[in-house]
Design an enzyme around this catalytic site. Structure first.
Site, PDB file in Angstrom:
ATOM      1  N   ARG A  12       3.528 -10.252   0.305  1.00  0.00           N
ATOM      2  CA  ARG A  12       3.183  -8.891   0.729  1.00  0.00           C
ATOM      3  C   ARG A  12       4.184  -8.349   1.761  1.00  0.00           C
ATOM      4  NH1 ARG A  12       1.447  -6.272  -2.462  1.00  0.00           N
ATOM      5  NH2 ARG A  12       0.620  -4.732  -1.000  1.00  0.00           N
ATOM      6  N   ILE A  13       4.450  -9.123   2.805  1.00  0.00           N
ATOM      7  CA  ILE A  13       5.343  -8.646   3.865  1.00  0.00           C
ATOM      8  C   ILE A  13       6.792  -8.636   3.390  1.00  0.00           C
ATOM      9  CG2 ILE A  13       6.156  -9.032   6.239  1.00  0.00           C
ATOM     10  CD1 ILE A  13       3.206  -8.060   5.971  1.00  0.00           C
ATOM     11  N   ASP A  34      12.557 -17.345  -2.914  1.00  0.00           N
ATOM     12  CA  ASP A  34      11.155 -17.679  -3.162  1.00  0.00           C
ATOM     13  C   ASP A  34      11.101 -18.687  -4.307  1.00  0.00           C
ATOM     14  OD1 ASP A  34       8.341 -17.641  -3.996  1.00  0.00           O
ATOM     15  OD2 ASP A  34       8.180 -15.909  -2.659  1.00  0.00           O
ATOM     16  N   SER A 150       1.789 -10.914  15.360  1.00  0.00           N
ATOM     17  CA  SER A 150       0.960 -10.596  14.186  1.00  0.00           C
ATOM     18  C   SER A 150       0.758  -9.091  14.080  1.00  0.00           C
ATOM     19  CB  SER A 150      -0.405 -11.279  14.297  1.00  0.00           C
ATOM     20  OG  SER A 150      -1.201 -10.622  15.272  1.00  0.00           O
ATOM     21  N   CYS A 151       0.242  -8.647  12.934  1.00  0.00           N
ATOM     22  CA  CYS A 151      -0.036  -7.221  12.744  1.00  0.00           C
ATOM     23  C   CYS A 151      -1.073  -6.739  13.759  1.00  0.00           C
ATOM     24  CB  CYS A 151      -0.505  -6.952  11.314  1.00  0.00           C
ATOM     25  SG  CYS A 151      -1.896  -7.963  10.766  1.00  0.00           S
ATOM     26  N   THR A 181      -6.691 -10.614   3.015  1.00  0.00           N
ATOM     27  CA  THR A 181      -5.310 -11.096   2.934  1.00  0.00           C
ATOM     28  C   THR A 181      -5.217 -12.177   1.856  1.00  0.00           C
ATOM     29  OG1 THR A 181      -5.651 -12.780   4.646  1.00  0.00           O
ATOM     30  CG2 THR A 181      -4.862 -10.622   5.379  1.00  0.00           C
TER      31      THR A 181
END
EC number: 1.2.1.12
Length: 335
Positions: A12-13, A34, A150-151, A181
Site C-alpha cells: 500500500r505505502i 518485491d 507511523s501514520c 490494514t
C-alpha cells in the site's frame, strides 16, 4: 540533479510513494524490489487501486521493468535486502516499505547493497524518528537510516505540538479510530500475538494497541511520558481519526484552542495540519495529503483545562506524502 530512489516493498505505502514521487520533478524512481510481485503484476497493481482509483497515466511492463508514462523502473525480486543491487541501479535513497526491516540492523542491508541512505516507512525501535512539520529540522547529514514514524504519529504530533506550545500539555490519552490494514484477517483466523487481531476485519470494531502516542515523546521530547494511547480498528478501507483528550497546563476556551490550531494551519504547519469547520465524515478526506486535519466542530471541552480534540488523516495517502517530503528534506540536507 535528481534524487534517485528505490522502493523496497510494493504494498500500500510503496505504491502510493511511487505515485507521489512521479509528480515531483526532483525525484527519479529507478528501481522497485518485491520478492512476491513480478513486473507484469506490479504494473497491474500500480494501475488499479480499489481505494485511490486508477492511475491516470500509461502503465505497462517490459522484461524485468515497470514502464510508467514512458519511464522505465527496474523490478527486482530479492528477499534479502543485502542482495538487491541498489548501487548498480544507481539508487542513492531507499524507501523501506515492507514493514519488516524496521531496525537499523535490517535497514543497514540496503546500504550494504549500495544505497547511501534509508527511510523506513514505519516506527523504529532504534532508528531516529522524524515527523515533517514537527522535528525534521533536527535531521543531520550523518544519519544514514531514519524512520518516518507511523501514520498515526504523523497525525497526532503536529496537533500535540500546537497545543503544547500554546497551552502546555500536562498529560493526555489518544484513541485512533483506524481503518483496516493489510495485516488484518478477512475471516476469523490465527493471530497468536494478538487474538483480537485475528477476528474478521470487515465485521468488527477491534481494540488494538498502538505506540503512536508514546512515539510523540520521541519527536517532541517535552511530551515524553505524558501521552499514551490505543487503537480501535473499524471496517472502513481508508481514512482514520485521532481523538486526543488532554489536560492543559494553561486554562483556555475551546475557541482559543481552535484559533491557535487555525493559525498554525495557515502558518508554520501549512500543508501539514489542516483545519475545517464543515460537517465532514471520513470519506471526505480520501486522498488528502495533509498529515492531520483538525475537525473544529467535533471537539468538546469539559473545563478550561480538560479538552477532547478530533483530527482526521488519510492513513495511506497523507502518510505516503510525508514519506516523500522527508526524503526531499534528507536529500537537501545531505547535499
Amino acid at each position: 540533479m535528481a534524487i534517485t530512489i528505490g522502493i523496497n516493498g510494493f504494498g500500500r505505502i510503496g505504491r502510493l510513494v511511487l505515485r507521489i514521487a512521479l509528480q515531483r520533478s526532483d525525484i527519479k524512481v529507478v528501481a522497485v524490489n518485491d520478492p512476491f510481485i513480478a513486473p507484469e503484476y506490479a504494473a497491474y497493481m500500480f494501475k488499479y487501486d480499489s481505494t485511490h482509483g486508477r492511475y491516470k497515466g500509461e502503465v505497462t511492463s517490459k522484461d524485468d521493468s515497470l514502464v510508467i508514462d514512458g519511464q522505465s523502473i527496474k523490478v527486482f525480486g530479492e528477499k534479502d535486502p543485502a542482495s538487491i543491487p541498489w548501487g548498480k541501479a544507481g539508487v542513492d535513497y531507499v524507501i523501506e516499505s515492507t514493514g519488516v526491516f524496521t531496525t537499523t540492523e535490517g535497514a543497514q542491508k540496503h546500504i550494504d547493497g549500495g544505497a547511501k541512505k534509508v527511510i523506513i516507512t514505519a516506527p523504529s525501535s532504534d532508528a531516529p524518528m522524524f515527523v515533517v512539520g514537527v522535528n525534521e529540522q533536527k535531521y543531520t547529514p550523518d544519519l544514514k537510516i531514519v524512520s518516518n514514524a507511523s501514520c498515526t504519529t504523523n497525525c497526532l504530533a503536529p496537533l500535540a505540538k500546537v497545543i503544547n506550545d500554546k497551552f502546555g500539555i500536562e498529560e493526555g490519552l489518544m484513541t485512533t479510530v483506524h481503518s483496516i490494514t493489510a495485516t488484518q484477517k478477512t475471516v476469523d483466523g490465527p493471530s497468536h500475538k494478538d487474538w483480537r487481531g485475528g477476528r474478521t476485519a470487515s465485521g468488527n470494531i477491534i481494540p488494538s494497541s498502538t505506540g503512536a502516542a508514546k512515539a510523540v515523546g520521541k519527536v517532541i521530547p517535552e511530551l515524553n511520558g505524558k501521552l499514551t494511547g490505543m487503537s480501535l480498528r473499524v471496517p472502513t478501507v481508508d481514512v482514520s481519526v485521532v481523538d486526543l483528550t488532554v489536560r492543559l497546563k494553561k486554562s483556555a476556551t475551546y475557541e482559543e484552542i481552535s484559533e491557535a490550531i487555525k493559525a498554525a494551519s495557515n502558518g508554520e504547519l501549512k500543508g501539514i495540519l489542516g483545519y475545517t469547520e464543515d460537517a465532514v465524515v471520513s470519506t471526505d478526506f480520501l486522498g488528502s495529503d495533509y498529515s492531520s486535519i483538525f475537525d473544529q466542530k467535533a471537539g468538546i471541552l469539559l473545563s478550561p483545562t480538560f479538552v477532547k480534540l478530533i483530527s482526521w488523516y488519510d492513513n495511506e495517502f497523507g502518510y505516503s506524502t510525508r514519506v516523500v517530503d522527508l526524503l526531499e528534506h534528507v536529500a537537501k540536507a545531505s547535499n
